[in-house]
Design a protein around this motif. Structure first.
Motif, PDB file in Angstrom:
ATOM      1  N   ILE A  17       2.759   4.581   7.782  1.00 26.70           N
ATOM      2  CA  ILE A  17       1.713   5.123   8.655  1.00 26.70           C
ATOM      3  C   ILE A  17       1.639   4.316   9.943  1.00 26.70           C
ATOM      4  N   ARG A  18       1.672   2.992   9.828  1.00 36.18           N
ATOM      5  CA  ARG A  18       1.602   2.161  11.036  1.00 36.18           C
ATOM      6  C   ARG A  18       2.862   2.280  11.882  1.00 36.18           C
ATOM      7  N   SER A  78      -2.841   7.512  -3.640  1.00 41.62           N
ATOM      8  CA  SER A  78      -2.404   6.307  -2.937  1.00 41.62           C
ATOM      9  C   SER A  78      -2.288   6.546  -1.437  1.00 41.62           C
ATOM     10  N   THR A  79      -1.878   7.746  -1.053  1.00 45.40           N
ATOM     11  CA  THR A  79      -1.794   8.067   0.372  1.00 45.40           C
ATOM     12  C   THR A  79      -3.173   8.096   1.009  1.00 45.40           C
ATOM     13  N   LEU A  80      -4.138   8.700   0.324  1.00 41.30           N
ATOM     14  CA  LEU A  80      -5.498   8.700   0.849  1.00 41.30           C
ATOM     15  C   LEU A  80      -6.027   7.272   0.982  1.00 41.30           C
ATOM     16  N   ASP A  81      -5.727   6.431   0.009  1.00 38.13           N
ATOM     17  CA  ASP A  81      -6.145   5.027   0.103  1.00 38.13           C
ATOM     18  C   ASP A  81      -5.432   4.305   1.240  1.00 38.13           C
ATOM     19  N   ALA A  82      -4.173   4.643   1.464  1.00 33.66           N
ATOM     20  CA  ALA A  82      -3.434   4.036   2.567  1.00 33.66           C
ATOM     21  C   ALA A  82      -3.988   4.492   3.916  1.00 33.66           C
ATOM     22  N   VAL A  83      -4.406   5.760   3.984  1.00 35.39           N
ATOM     23  CA  VAL A  83      -5.037   6.267   5.209  1.00 35.39           C
ATOM     24  C   VAL A  83      -6.384   5.594   5.424  1.00 35.39           C
ATOM     25  N   TYR A  84      -7.195   5.581   4.364  1.00 33.56           N
ATOM     26  CA  TYR A  84      -8.518   4.957   4.422  1.00 33.56           C
ATOM     27  C   TYR A  84      -8.759   4.165   3.158  1.00 33.56           C
TER      28      TYR A  84
END
Length: 239
Positions: free
Chosen positions: A104-105, A137-143
């Motif tokens: 993401i970054r 895990s993607t949602l947690d990585a986003v927020y």
């Protein structure tokens, strides 16, 4: 929801090769047509799937990466990344969150598309355990991970990856969609992408008709009318 002109970069995070194509390839094709930069991030190589039993896991992984590359090309995506986690045993973890937050970054997307993290009791196929683990895990990585400079500080210190805020997430495969994309003009490209996954779909009799009927049903639910096809998502505002 983000306006069309606010979406310039999209990251699609899925568990396996073919997941993006079943859930979002038509939408992706339309994004690419508008000049949006789209990146695919696959958590596994799909080495535990398929009907080709003459290959071991390593051979299947290589085949499925090749199939996914061809499928992505059919809708105009050339940036494809694989994390190499084991197919069939993905679980939510800090390590997986870090892997996704890193990308993401790197990509700095306005929109992330991923799996719905909850089980769909109306249609079980999208609820593979890997899908749910990757979606959560993607949602947690986003927020909050990707936007928080104090989360995984080594990403800043060692890799120079500053925090990034994803403004919106679209979830695939859930039972409560609230946004539909009319993919009628891209349905042939979606089919080409799906049929690139020979190891997964070549044995399915009437596969093209099945795909068209399923996405015609979404179009009817969306109110697009007869002769249209649609993909369905649940949108999550995260900014």
């Amino acid at each position: 929801m983000l306006a069309d002109n606010e979406i310039n970069r999209v990251l699609v995070v899925t568990a396996h090769p073919d997941d993006a194509d079943f859930g979002a390839a038509g939408t992706v094709a339309l994004f690419v047509d508008r000049g949006v930069e789209v990146t695919y991030l696959l958590v596994t190589d799909g080495d535990a799937g398929g009907n080709e039993r003459t290959l071991d896991n390593t051979g299947m992984a290589e085949l499925r990466r090749t199939e996914q590359t061809a499928a992505a090309k059919a809708v105009g995506v050339t940036d494809i990344r694989f994390l190499g986690h084991a197919d069939g045993s993905v679980v939510p973890s800090l390590a997986l969150r870090k892997d996704i937050a890193r990308v993401i970054r790197q990509v700095r997307p306005d929109l992330v598309i991923t799996h719905h993290p909850e089980r769909n009791y109306q249609f079980i196929a999208p609820s593979h355990p890997d899908h749910r683990a990757v979606g959560g895990s993607t949602l947690d990585a986003v927020y909050p991970d990707a936007r928080n400079p104090y989360a995984f500080p080594e990403l800043v210190k060692e890799e120079n990856l500053e925090a990034w805020t994803v403004r919106e997430v679209w979830l695939m495969g859930g039972s409560t969609p609230n946004h539909w994309t009319d993919i009628t003009e891209a349905i042939d490209r979606k089919l080409t992408a799906l049929q690139s996954h020979v190891s997964q779909v070549a044995h399915v009799e009437g596969f093209a008709d099945f795909v068209k009927s399923r996405f015609a049903a979404w179009a009817e639910q969306a109110g697009f009318g007869e002769g249209h096809y649609a993909e369905a998502f649940q949108t999550v505002t995260t900014a």
